[in-house]
Design a protein around this motif. Structure first.
Motif, PDB file in Angstrom:
ATOM      1  N   GLY A 193      -0.620   7.370   4.301  1.00  0.00           N
ATOM      2  CA  GLY A 193      -1.836   7.719   4.926  1.00  0.00           C
ATOM      3  C   GLY A 193      -2.274   6.390   5.719  1.00  0.00           C
ATOM      4  N   LEU A 194      -1.471   5.631   6.206  1.00  0.00           N
ATOM      5  CA  LEU A 194      -1.747   4.228   6.797  1.00  0.00           C
ATOM      6  C   LEU A 194      -2.182   4.398   8.273  1.00  0.00           C
ATOM      7  CD1 LEU A 194       0.748   2.054   5.081  1.00  0.00           C
ATOM      8  CD2 LEU A 194      -1.825   2.125   4.724  1.00  0.00           C
ATOM      9  N   ALA A 195      -1.771   5.402   8.834  1.00  0.00           N
ATOM     10  CA  ALA A 195      -2.208   5.781  10.502  1.00  0.00           C
ATOM     11  C   ALA A 195      -2.649   7.289  10.438  1.00  0.00           C
ATOM     12  CB  ALA A 195      -1.084   5.391  11.386  1.00  0.00           C
ATOM     13  N   PHE A 226      -8.405   3.838   4.694  1.00  0.00           N
ATOM     14  CA  PHE A 226      -7.700   2.582   4.836  1.00  0.00           C
ATOM     15  C   PHE A 226      -6.378   2.730   5.675  1.00  0.00           C
ATOM     16  CE2 PHE A 226      -4.447  -0.452   3.659  1.00  0.00           C
ATOM     17  CZ  PHE A 226      -5.183  -1.775   3.782  1.00  0.00           C
ATOM     18  N   SER A 227      -6.485   2.053   6.568  1.00  0.00           N
ATOM     19  CA  SER A 227      -5.192   2.052   7.749  1.00  0.00           C
ATOM     20  C   SER A 227      -4.476   0.680   7.800  1.00  0.00           C
ATOM     21  CB  SER A 227      -5.592   2.741   9.261  1.00  0.00           C
ATOM     22  OG  SER A 227      -6.386   1.457   9.665  1.00  0.00           O
ATOM     23  N   VAL A 228      -3.607   0.681   8.561  1.00  0.00           N
ATOM     24  CA  VAL A 228      -2.913  -0.770   9.069  1.00  0.00           C
ATOM     25  C   VAL A 228      -3.575  -1.586   9.784  1.00  0.00           C
ATOM     26  CG1 VAL A 228      -0.339  -0.120   8.798  1.00  0.00           C
ATOM     27  CG2 VAL A 228      -1.855   0.427  10.900  1.00  0.00           C
ATOM     28  N   ALA A 229      -4.777  -1.173  10.474  1.00  0.00           N
ATOM     29  CA  ALA A 229      -5.684  -1.984  11.216  1.00  0.00           C
ATOM     30  C   ALA A 229      -6.497  -2.588  10.097  1.00  0.00           C
ATOM     31  CB  ALA A 229      -6.637  -0.852  12.080  1.00  0.00           C
ATOM     32  N   GLN A 263       2.737  -0.167  12.829  1.00  0.00           N
ATOM     33  CA  GLN A 263       2.750   1.268  13.107  1.00  0.00           C
ATOM     34  C   GLN A 263       4.057   1.935  12.686  1.00  0.00           C
ATOM     35  OE1 GLN A 263       0.868   2.451  17.049  1.00  0.00           O
ATOM     36  NE2 GLN A 263       1.092   0.232  17.316  1.00  0.00           N
ATOM     37  N   LEU A 264       5.265   0.992  12.624  1.00  0.00           N
ATOM     38  CA  LEU A 264       6.446   1.308  12.101  1.00  0.00           C
ATOM     39  C   LEU A 264       6.380   1.713  10.493  1.00  0.00           C
ATOM     40  CD1 LEU A 264       9.478   2.033  12.478  1.00  0.00           C
ATOM     41  CD2 LEU A 264      10.076  -0.405  11.860  1.00  0.00           C
ATOM     42  N   VAL A 265       5.636   0.791   9.871  1.00  0.00           N
ATOM     43  CA  VAL A 265       5.613   1.066   8.577  1.00  0.00           C
ATOM     44  C   VAL A 265       4.836   2.229   8.126  1.00  0.00           C
ATOM     45  CG1 VAL A 265       4.584  -0.144   6.418  1.00  0.00           C
ATOM     46  CG2 VAL A 265       5.694  -1.537   7.813  1.00  0.00           C
ATOM     47  N   ALA A 266       3.699   2.387   8.927  1.00  0.00           N
ATOM     48  CA  ALA A 266       2.746   3.486   8.816  1.00  0.00           C
ATOM     49  C   ALA A 266       3.526   4.893   8.961  1.00  0.00           C
ATOM     50  CB  ALA A 266       1.700   3.335   9.610  1.00  0.00           C
ATOM     51  N   GLU A 278       1.000  -1.442   0.136  1.00  0.00           N
ATOM     52  CA  GLU A 278       0.004  -0.027  -0.084  1.00  0.00           C
ATOM     53  C   GLU A 278       0.816   1.306   0.147  1.00  0.00           C
ATOM     54  OE1 GLU A 278      -3.658   1.941  -0.078  1.00  0.00           O
ATOM     55  OE2 GLU A 278      -3.448  -0.264   0.075  1.00  0.00           O
ATOM     56  N   ALA A 279       2.045   1.209   0.665  1.00  0.00           N
ATOM     57  CA  ALA A 279       2.944   2.235   0.686  1.00  0.00           C
ATOM     58  C   ALA A 279       3.784   2.505  -0.384  1.00  0.00           C
ATOM     59  CB  ALA A 279       3.713   2.156   2.019  1.00  0.00           C
ATOM     60  N   GLY A 280       3.848   1.621  -1.140  1.00  0.00           N
ATOM     61  CA  GLY A 280       4.802   1.586  -2.308  1.00  0.00           C
ATOM     62  C   GLY A 280       6.358   1.247  -1.924  1.00  0.00           C
TER      63      GLY A 280
END
Length: 220
Positions: A81-83, A149-152, A71-74, A20-22
């Protein structure tokens, strides 16, 4: 970054987040039954508990535990925008990660997937309705757990996916069933799932052949 994963295990959530983060990352498959990486290395030398995900970052440091890794990835890729960035939003994210990890992953699905006694499996199944119903209620009229959309969501999708090999039928909760289908169509999720499904099939076949060969040797 290097992600140590096992096909369709909870480490799938981190792969989804990285896609998602590329993010640029490498991926090393771990056979959790043999505690060996695909290169044959002893995985317990990397993580003594033999659990995935394990994320190797700068300097060879290893970060474990799904909520922390996600959370580290976010944090590393804020543009994705994963968090949420605001304090309350981050607290809501942590609330969901804790809930998914404890009330669903460990309390419900793990006993159903593990070689647990029948009484333990029955207990886990009996207590599944409350947490799954609570999540379904929160998803009524919503696309994601939070505002986007988030890591959750990556974690929840991963855990709910295990329903396919348990007695849990997500159709019991239409909001959950629709949510899972919606996320499965998301490009990052679809890519991660397809790649790990293929590896899961190969791993299952490999273990089945190994078990058959062991039985033949025992008979002989």
């Amino acid at each position: 970054m290097k992600l140590y994963f096992s096909p369709l295990a909870c480490s799938l959530a981190t792969r989804i987040a990285l896609y998602e983060a590329g993010a640029e990352a490498s991926y090393v498959e771990v056979d959790l039954k043999a505690n060996r990486t695909e290169e044959g290395a002893d995985f317990r030398a990397i993580h003594p508990l033999g659990l995935v995900p394990a994320l190797e970052i700068e300097g060879g440091e290893i970060l474990t535990e799904n909520a922390a890794v996600l959370q580290l990835v976010a944090e590393r890729f804020p543009e994705a925008g994963l968090a949420p960035r605001d304090p309350l939003g981050r607290a809501r994210l942590q609330q969901w990660l804790c809930f998914i990890g404890t009330e669903l992953h460990k309390a419900v699905y793990l006993p159903l997937l593990d070689e647990a006694p029948a009484q333990v499996k029955a207990y886990a199944l009996a207590r599944a309705d409350a947490p799954l119903g609570w999540v379904a209620q929160r998803l009524e009229g919503r696309e994601f757990l939070l505002d986007r959309f988030s890591v959750a969501d990556a974690y929840l999708f991963t855990v709910l996916n295990w329903s396919q090999v348990t007695p849990i039928d997500l159709k019991t909760w239409p909001a959950l069933h629709a949510y899972q289908a919606r996320l499965r169509a998301r490009p990052s999720v679809a890519r991660a799932f397809a790649e790990e499904w293929a590896r899961y099939v190969r791993e299952t076949e490999r273990h089945a052949k190994g078990a058959s060969a062991g039985a033949e040797r025992a008979i002989a």
